[in-house]
Design an enzyme around this catalytic site. Structure first.
Site, mmCIF file in Angstrom:
data_model
loop_
_atom_site.group_PDB
_atom_site.id
_atom_site.type_symbol
_atom_site.label_atom_id
_atom_site.label_comp_id
_atom_site.label_asym_id
_atom_site.label_seq_id
_atom_site.Cartn_x
_atom_site.Cartn_y
_atom_site.Cartn_z
ATOM 1 N N ARG A 230 -12.146 -3.728 -7.970
ATOM 2 C CA ARG A 230 -11.964 -4.477 -6.726
ATOM 3 C C ARG A 230 -13.311 -4.765 -6.085
ATOM 4 O O ARG A 230 -14.117 -3.857 -5.866
ATOM 5 C CB ARG A 230 -11.062 -3.692 -5.766
ATOM 6 C CG ARG A 230 -10.436 -4.551 -4.693
ATOM 7 C CD ARG A 230 -9.404 -3.779 -3.894
ATOM 8 N NE ARG A 230 -9.990 -2.663 -3.168
ATOM 9 C CZ ARG A 230 -9.346 -1.961 -2.241
ATOM 10 N NH1 ARG A 230 -8.089 -2.239 -1.959
ATOM 11 N NH2 ARG A 230 -9.930 -0.967 -1.625
ATOM 12 N N ASP B 129 1.107 -5.245 8.426
ATOM 13 C CA ASP B 129 -0.041 -4.390 8.140
ATOM 14 C C ASP B 129 -1.251 -5.315 8.009
ATOM 15 O O ASP B 129 -1.340 -6.118 7.077
ATOM 16 C CB ASP B 129 0.208 -3.619 6.835
ATOM 17 C CG ASP B 129 -0.932 -2.664 6.495
ATOM 18 O OD1 ASP B 129 -2.079 -2.925 6.898
ATOM 19 O OD2 ASP B 129 -0.681 -1.671 5.779
ATOM 20 N N PHE C 58 0.845 -1.198 0.000
ATOM 21 C CA PHE C 58 0.000 0.000 0.000
ATOM 22 C C PHE C 58 0.881 1.249 0.000
ATOM 23 O O PHE C 58 1.939 1.269 0.641
ATOM 24 C CB PHE C 58 -0.920 -0.007 1.215
ATOM 25 C CG PHE C 58 -2.007 1.021 1.150
ATOM 26 C CD1 PHE C 58 -3.094 0.842 0.316
ATOM 27 C CD2 PHE C 58 -1.930 2.176 1.900
ATOM 28 C CE1 PHE C 58 -4.104 1.804 0.235
ATOM 29 C CE2 PHE C 58 -2.925 3.144 1.830
ATOM 30 C CZ PHE C 58 -4.014 2.954 0.991
ATOM 31 N N TYR D 263 -11.869 0.778 10.150
ATOM 32 C CA TYR D 263 -13.038 1.210 9.386
ATOM 33 C C TYR D 263 -13.381 0.272 8.238
ATOM 34 O O TYR D 263 -14.331 0.523 7.511
ATOM 35 C CB TYR D 263 -12.843 2.639 8.859
ATOM 36 C CG TYR D 263 -11.495 2.954 8.270
ATOM 37 C CD1 TYR D 263 -11.151 2.525 6.997
ATOM 38 C CD2 TYR D 263 -10.572 3.689 8.999
ATOM 39 C CE1 TYR D 263 -9.905 2.811 6.464
ATOM 40 C CE2 TYR D 263 -9.330 3.984 8.471
ATOM 41 C CZ TYR D 263 -8.995 3.541 7.203
ATOM 42 O OH TYR D 263 -7.769 3.828 6.673
ATOM 43 N N LYS D 264 -12.641 -0.801 8.052
ATOM 44 C CA LYS D 264 -12.958 -1.775 7.003
ATOM 45 C C LYS D 264 -13.856 -2.855 7.596
ATOM 46 O O LYS D 264 -15.044 -2.643 7.805
ATOM 47 C CB LYS D 264 -11.667 -2.347 6.419
ATOM 48 C CG LYS D 264 -10.735 -1.293 5.816
ATOM 49 C CD LYS D 264 -9.514 -1.942 5.194
ATOM 50 C CE LYS D 264 -8.452 -0.936 4.808
ATOM 51 N NZ LYS D 264 -8.891 0.043 3.805
#
Length: 426
Positions: free
Chosen positions: A401, A227, A150, A252-253
């Site tokens: 995605r 991560d 990322f 928040y995912k």
């Protein structure tokens, strides 16, 4: 159909695209066999026709979060005011941290805390790990990270290497896959200080062999920072059993904490007293209210805090943590695998004839909770789908995605979304 049948099926017959009724029947049967199907009703918006394929970027809000937030504003914030800090808020980062550790990380108490953004926590732990390794052995000046990690992770690695007189050792990976044990063995050595890896690759959904990669890094004398942003709450993690050193993940995912909800940090107990985090704020001091002339780090995970904890941002995710603890992460993983397997089969049947390819691993054991579909027109397709209340995510180059949250996504919703992708491409 039983729960054991969730990942079986063949959507093609003699090369023919299945009919709408056949697809609907399979999706309906899969939903009927899903032991977690009732949990979908726990989330705002699940009753609408909107198709949400972006739960791995921002999860739907739990319905119960509205009442929790309203009660907090009226009773705790409004009623107790500053007294709230003494009564509960000061301990909230550690209490919620331990809950995350217990339900989603396989971590014993006292090793997880919640507080800053993902970027800030990654910076703290990466800098602390690099400094510790370099101080012990001045030869260790390399941060190992893959080229497709990322952007935040890559940018931080470059910045810290420049700041501390180190360098980055890049691992070249297939964008449809990720870091393998073979690739990591070639990258680490006597000059490695820290290895920074994503458990689930943000682009492809590749699921790394965290236990083996950690062992390889340790054999080279390095520390590992994981991560967990795209795996926490979706994929089983055994931080203690796999001998993690450090880890950071967002909430928040798959933890449904809301936009910008604070991240969590895991530091194995064996490292806590030896690491000096670089952002020395008052909340990480040994005596928070001493207001002394100099900084002395707190014990345990307190030393990894900096500023005042974002209490309001910690509230909503507690409802998802309750659900995860109730059903268990293994049940969520089983549902997640079933959803992605179904999506892959739909892609093969509906989208492959239009030139779409799978840019994710085909094996369920090598894949997290999302897949990526590749086609040159996917940016245009994404924009068109958003106008139709079908919400996937776009990632260059040409990647659509599909993020499928096991708590809030149904098989019927997945089917409707994939049919919409086909329609947009046509």
């Amino acid at each position: 159909m039983t729960t054991d049948d969730l990942t079986t099926g063949d959507l093609t017959t003699a090369g023919q695209i299945p009919s709408a009724s056949e697809l609907a029947a399979e999706a309906s049967a899969l939903d009927a066999a899903d032991p977690l199907r009732s949990l979908r009703d726990e989330f705002v918006g699940s009753e609408t026709s909107l198709v949400y394929f972006d739960g791995n970027s921002l999860g739907r809000p739990p319905r119960s979060a509205a009442a929790r937030l309203e009660t907090f504003v009226r009773e705790e914030w409004g009623g107790r005011l500053i007294r709230g800090w003494d009564e509960s808020w000061m301990q909230l980062p550690f209490l919620i941290g331990d809950t995350i550790g217990r339900t989603a990380l396989g971590a014993a108490p006292g090793q997880t805390v919640i507080g800053d953004s993902t970027t800030v926590l990654l910076y703290k732990l990466l800098r602390a790990a690099f400094d510790s390794c370099a101080a012990e052995d001045p030869r260790r000046v390399e941060i190992v990270i893959d080229r497709d990690n990322f952007p935040t992770d890559r940018f931080l690695a470059e910045g810290i290497a420049a700041e501390r007189g180190g360098r980055v050792r890049w691992v070249e990976v297939d964008r449809a896959a990720g870091v393998s044990p073979e690739l990591l063995r070639e990258a680490v050595g006597p000059q490695t200080a820290v290895v920074l890896l994503s458990h689930v690759a943000y682009r492809s959904g590749f699921l790394a062999d965290a236990a083996e990669l950690t062992r390889i890094a340790h054999d080279a004398g390095a520390l590992v920072l994981w991560d967990l942003c795209h795996s926490a709450g979706s994929v089983p993690i055994e931080a203690d059993a796999w001998r993690f050193d450090l880890a950071v993940g967002c909430t928040y995912k798959y933890l449904n904490g809301g936009p910008g909800s604070p991240a969590f940090a895991y530091v194995a107990e064996r490292h806590q007293s030896a690491l000096a985090q670089p952002i020395q704020g008052w909340m990480g001091a040994a005596d928070v209210f001493a207001m002394g002339p100099s900084y002395a780090p707190g014990e345990g995970m307190r030393r990894f805090l900096s500023g005042t904890p974002p209490i309001v941002g910690m509230l909503a995710l507690q409802d998802t943590l309750r659900l995860i603890e109730t059903v268990g992460i293994e049940a969520l993983r089983k549902k997640s695998v079933a959803l992605t397997e179904f999506a892959v089969r739909l892609a093969d049947a509906l989208l492959a004839p239009l030139g779409v390819t799978l840019a994710s691993p085909r094996g369920a054991g090598e894949r997290g909770g999302h897949i990526t579909l590749s086609h040159p027109r996917m940016r245009e397709v994404t924009a068109r789908l958003w106008e139709q209340d079908v919400i996937p995510d776009y990632r260059d180059p040409g990647g659509l995605r599909i993020g499928l949250s096991p708590l809030s996504t149904s098989f019927t919703e997945t089917l409707e979304g994939m049919r919409a992708v086909r329609g947009a491409l046509e």
